[in-house]
Design a protein around this motif. Structure first.
Motif, short mmCIF file in Angstrom:
data_model
loop_
_atom_site.label_atom_id
_atom_site.label_comp_id
_atom_site.label_asym_id
_atom_site.label_seq_id
_atom_site.Cartn_x
_atom_site.Cartn_y
_atom_site.Cartn_z
N ASP A 73 10.03 -98.41 90.86
CA ASP A 73 8.80 -97.69 90.52
C ASP A 73 9.04 -96.53 89.56
OD1 ASP A 73 7.54 -99.42 92.15
OD2 ASP A 73 7.37 -98.04 93.85
N LYS A 74 10.17 -95.83 89.72
CA LYS A 74 10.37 -94.59 88.98
C LYS A 74 11.51 -94.64 87.97
CE LYS A 74 8.82 -91.70 92.85
NZ LYS A 74 9.19 -90.55 93.73
N ALA A 75 12.38 -95.63 88.07
CA ALA A 75 13.62 -95.60 87.31
C ALA A 75 13.41 -95.85 85.82
CB ALA A 75 14.61 -96.61 87.87
N ILE A 76 14.14 -95.07 85.03
CA ILE A 76 14.28 -95.30 83.59
C ILE A 76 15.78 -95.30 83.30
CG2 ILE A 76 13.72 -94.53 81.27
CD1 ILE A 76 11.42 -92.94 82.41
N THR A 77 16.29 -96.35 82.71
CA THR A 77 17.71 -96.44 82.39
C THR A 77 17.90 -96.27 80.90
OG1 THR A 77 18.08 -97.94 84.25
CG2 THR A 77 19.79 -97.85 82.56
N LEU A 78 18.75 -95.29 80.52
CA LEU A 78 19.06 -95.03 79.12
C LEU A 78 20.49 -95.50 78.85
CD1 LEU A 78 17.71 -91.36 78.74
CD2 LEU A 78 16.45 -93.51 78.55
N MET A 98 24.68 -87.85 63.11
CA MET A 98 25.20 -89.09 63.67
C MET A 98 24.06 -90.04 64.00
SD MET A 98 28.27 -88.14 66.30
CE MET A 98 29.70 -87.18 65.77
N LYS A 99 24.32 -91.32 63.78
CA LYS A 99 23.33 -92.33 64.11
C LYS A 99 23.48 -92.74 65.58
CE LYS A 99 22.68 -94.29 59.49
NZ LYS A 99 22.70 -95.51 58.66
N ASN A 100 22.92 -91.91 66.46
CA ASN A 100 22.92 -92.20 67.89
C ASN A 100 21.69 -93.04 68.24
OD1 ASN A 100 25.28 -90.62 68.47
ND2 ASN A 100 24.02 -88.78 68.30
N VAL A 101 21.91 -94.09 68.99
CA VAL A 101 20.83 -95.01 69.35
C VAL A 101 20.68 -95.01 70.87
CG1 VAL A 101 19.96 -97.37 69.14
CG2 VAL A 101 21.47 -96.43 67.38
N ILE A 102 19.44 -95.08 71.32
CA ILE A 102 19.15 -95.14 72.76
C ILE A 102 18.44 -96.46 73.04
CG2 ILE A 102 18.09 -93.98 74.73
CD1 ILE A 102 17.86 -91.50 72.91
N TYR A 103 19.07 -97.28 73.87
CA TYR A 103 18.41 -98.47 74.40
C TYR A 103 17.95 -98.14 75.83
CZ TYR A 103 21.00 -100.60 70.56
OH TYR A 103 21.52 -100.89 69.33
N TYR A 104 16.74 -98.51 76.16
CA TYR A 104 16.23 -98.15 77.48
C TYR A 104 15.37 -99.29 78.04
CZ TYR A 104 11.58 -97.19 75.50
OH TYR A 104 10.36 -97.31 74.88
N MET A 195 18.53 -92.86 84.80
CA MET A 195 19.94 -93.25 84.83
C MET A 195 20.48 -93.19 83.40
SD MET A 195 20.27 -93.85 88.04
CE MET A 195 19.22 -94.22 89.45
N ILE A 196 21.50 -92.38 83.17
CA ILE A 196 22.09 -92.22 81.84
C ILE A 196 23.44 -92.92 81.82
CG2 ILE A 196 22.84 -90.58 80.08
CD1 ILE A 196 20.98 -88.53 81.36
N ILE A 216 14.50 -80.36 78.72
CA ILE A 216 13.26 -80.13 77.98
C ILE A 216 12.08 -80.81 78.66
CG2 ILE A 216 12.09 -80.63 75.78
CD1 ILE A 216 14.84 -80.35 74.43
N SER A 217 12.32 -81.99 79.23
CA SER A 217 11.24 -82.75 79.87
C SER A 217 11.07 -82.40 81.34
CB SER A 217 11.50 -84.26 79.73
OG SER A 217 11.61 -84.62 78.37
N GLU A 218 11.80 -81.36 81.81
CA GLU A 218 11.67 -80.88 83.20
C GLU A 218 11.99 -82.00 84.20
OE1 GLU A 218 11.39 -77.90 84.09
OE2 GLU A 218 10.63 -76.86 82.30
N ILE A 219 12.99 -82.81 83.89
CA ILE A 219 13.40 -83.88 84.79
C ILE A 219 14.65 -83.44 85.53
CG2 ILE A 219 14.30 -86.25 84.90
CD1 ILE A 219 12.56 -86.91 82.50
N SER A 220 14.55 -83.31 86.83
CA SER A 220 15.69 -82.88 87.63
C SER A 220 16.35 -84.03 88.39
CB SER A 220 15.25 -81.80 88.63
OG SER A 220 14.24 -82.30 89.48
N HIS A 221 15.72 -85.20 88.40
CA HIS A 221 16.27 -86.35 89.10
C HIS A 221 16.88 -87.31 88.07
CE1 HIS A 221 13.27 -84.62 91.76
NE2 HIS A 221 13.95 -85.12 92.76
N TYR A 222 18.14 -87.07 87.75
CA TYR A 222 18.85 -87.96 86.81
C TYR A 222 20.30 -88.06 87.23
CZ TYR A 222 20.44 -83.60 84.61
OH TYR A 222 20.98 -82.35 84.37
N GLN A 223 20.97 -89.06 86.70
CA GLN A 223 22.33 -89.34 87.13
C GLN A 223 23.10 -89.97 85.99
OE1 GLN A 223 22.51 -91.37 90.86
NE2 GLN A 223 24.67 -91.90 90.67
N LEU A 224 24.36 -89.54 85.82
CA LEU A 224 25.27 -90.14 84.85
C LEU A 224 26.05 -91.26 85.54
CD1 LEU A 224 26.66 -86.95 83.08
CD2 LEU A 224 25.21 -88.69 82.05
N GLU A 225 25.98 -92.46 84.99
CA GLU A 225 26.65 -93.61 85.60
C GLU A 225 27.40 -94.41 84.54
OE1 GLU A 225 23.95 -96.06 87.72
OE2 GLU A 225 23.64 -94.62 89.34
N ASN A 226 28.27 -95.28 85.00
CA ASN A 226 28.99 -96.19 84.11
C ASN A 226 28.18 -97.46 83.89
OD1 ASN A 226 31.28 -94.50 83.93
ND2 ASN A 226 32.08 -95.31 85.85
#
Length: 239
Positions: A73-78, A98-104, A195-196, A216-226
């Motif tokens: 329901d809530k997850a966004i994976t970057l 740099m040409k940084n690309v985000i797939y989500y 999920m980053i 900036i987006s006031e998101i406090s629920h995020y996580q760095l994963e492999n």
């Protein structure tokens, strides 16, 4: 104080200029300097160090039975990536960035009967700043998923600017931080969970930019994963 001492010792030639040695006592000057230093030390207000404020992800545990529901329901994976040349150096655009690309993708990846991800699930965005106070790039995606929290935070910021929490600056800031933290964790505001994940080609700049977007987006629920196996397969199927 200065003193002039005359000395009549020894015979002097007629017409010779008289020499008068001068003795200067510096004791009162040293006492005055110590008094001034003590005065300024006691009357000076020390400046508080200015530090960068970072909104850290929440440490609240998600119940096991609700983890699947929260993910769908809530997850966004970057999935962060950086375009590189044949030598492995990051490519840059006309502005030297740099040409940084985000797939989500939103929620859980869609899989076929064999457990492989279906094609064309990934969408592409970039790190872009605001233009005329309008969000662009991945920031707009995050803003659109976090509008309720941002609206409540905006109200709190207005109260903070007007010092409605407290007339004392430090107390006003502390009470604002506490109120904002409660808003970010308020269940009925439907905040997203991000999920980053960085690919092996991703630059550190892309990871730091993603963390900046969380603040900036006031998101406090995020996580760095492999990256997992499904993520790698989805990147291979990207359009």
């Amino acid at each position: 104080m200065a003193q002039i001492e005359q000395s009549d010792k020894g015979k002097k030639k007629k017409g010779a200029q008289k020499k008068m040695p001068i003795h200067v006592d510096f004791t009162p000057m040293v006492d005055m300097n110590m008094l001034l230093i003590t005065f300024f030390m006691l009357c000076t207000t020390m400046l508080k160090s200015q530090t960068l404020k970072i909104v850290l992800p929440t440490n609240e545990k998600v119940q096991k039975e609700n983890k699947q529901q929260a993910s769908s329901d809530k997850a966004i994976t970057l999935l962060l990536d950086t375009e590189r040349d044949d030598n492995g150096n990051p490519k840059v655009d006309a502005d030297g960035k740099m040409k940084n690309v985000i797939y989500y993708y939103m929620g859980q990846p869609q899989l076929d009967d064999a457990g492989n991800p279906l094609p064309n699930q990934l969408q592409t965005e970039a790190f872009l700043g605001n233009e005329d106070n309008v969000q662009r790039g991945i920031r707009k995606i995050l803003y659109d998923r976090n509008t309720k929290v941002l609206a409540e935070i905006a109200k709190l910021k207005e109260q903070w600017r007007n010092k409605e929490f407290s007339s004392d600056k430090d107390e006003n800031q502390r009470l604002y931080d506490e109120a904002a933290a409660k808003v970010r964790n308020q269940e009925d505001l439907d905040w997203p969970i991000v999920m980053i994940k960085a690919t092996p080609q991703a630059s550190w700049e892309s990871v730091i930019s993603a963390l900046d977007e969380m603040s900036i987006s006031e998101i406090s629920h995020y996580q760095l994963e492999n990256l997992n196996h499904v993520d790698s397969l989805m990147l291979n199927l990207k359009p």
